[in-house]
Design an enzyme around this catalytic site. Structure first.
Site, PDB file in Angstrom:
ATOM      1  CB  SER A  44      -3.217   5.187  -6.024  1.00  0.00           C
ATOM      2  OG  SER A  44      -4.548   5.348  -6.478  1.00  0.00           O
TER       3      SER A  44
ATOM      4  CE1 TYR B  35      -1.350   2.215 -10.726  1.00  0.00           C
ATOM      5  CE2 TYR B  35      -3.289   2.535  -9.342  1.00  0.00           C
ATOM      6  CZ  TYR B  35      -2.186   3.046  -9.998  1.00  0.00           C
ATOM      7  OH  TYR B  35      -1.917   4.387  -9.932  1.00  0.00           O
TER       8      TYR B  35
END
Length: 211
Positions: free
Chosen positions: A191, A206
């Site tokens: 990401s 995350y």
């Protein structure tokens, strides 16, 4: 004149070394431009193998990647936790690409399965298949920004298991197939917005697991 020659030679040698050191990144950049924009696309089936595995393939990026791979005539082993969504994705792929693309569904909840069990669950349905591409796309995050101490322990454990542990053990199950035939491609989807290029406060678990 005698003193000027060694100085000239020194400058010449330093200039040559500088030029050589610049050549490597320039050539690397030119190669990247060729591969990304100018060169012909790879025949994935020929270069890697006739089957691809995609995790987290029933929604979003994973589903789009599955369809892209199917468009290259790769058959697909679809990994997900929801059997109904997996069946719907497989049906949609077969409907669009026909009999040239086979599908196999691997139902597994990566957040609730141990590492070795993940490997075994994936190994059985892909046994004997010419696996050429693995896409570790499955990802998990908590809903809404929150401080680390506010994240439920079970949620934190699930994020770590899905984003890191599962990707590791699925890769471990697939690598022997690729190593045996000395070719294959593994894509780990990270990401850029959350963890790849910048910090992401209040989503630290995350960000760390997807960096």
């Amino acid at each position: 004149m005698a003193t000027q020659l060694p100085v000239f030679m020194l400058i010449f040698v330093i200039s040559c070394l500088g030029f050589i050191s610049l050549c490597k990144p320039i050539l690397g950049f030119l190669k990247w431009v060729w591969v990304m924009f100018l060169g012909p696309p790879k025949n994935l089936k020929h270069h890697y193998g006739s089957w691809a595995i995609v995790t987290g393939c029933t929604d979003g990026i994973g589903k789009a990647l599955a369809f892209q791979l199917a468009s290259k005539s790769l058959s697909l082993a679809l990994v997900g936790r929801n059997p109904l969504k997996l069946a719907a994705t497989a049906d949609a792929i077969r409907e669009k690409f026909g009999a040239q693309v086979e599908t196999r569904n691997v139902v597994i909840d990566l957040a609730k399965t141990s590492g070795e069990e993940i490997s075994k669950t994936v190994e059985d349905p892909i046994e004997g298949l010419d696996i050429g591409v693995l896409v570790n796309n499955a990802g998990l995050a908590y809903e809404g920004a929150r401080f680390l101490h506010e994240v439920d322990s079970e949620v934190a454990e699930s994020i770590i298991k899905v984003n890191i542990v599962a990707a590791t053990w699925i890769t471990k199950a697939v690598v022997p197939i690729m190593a045996k035939k000395k070719k294959g491609a593994i894509v780990n989807v990270g990401s850029g917005s959350y963890g790849g290029f910048c910090s992401y406060p209040l989503y630290t678990i995350y960000a760390a697991t997807k960096a």
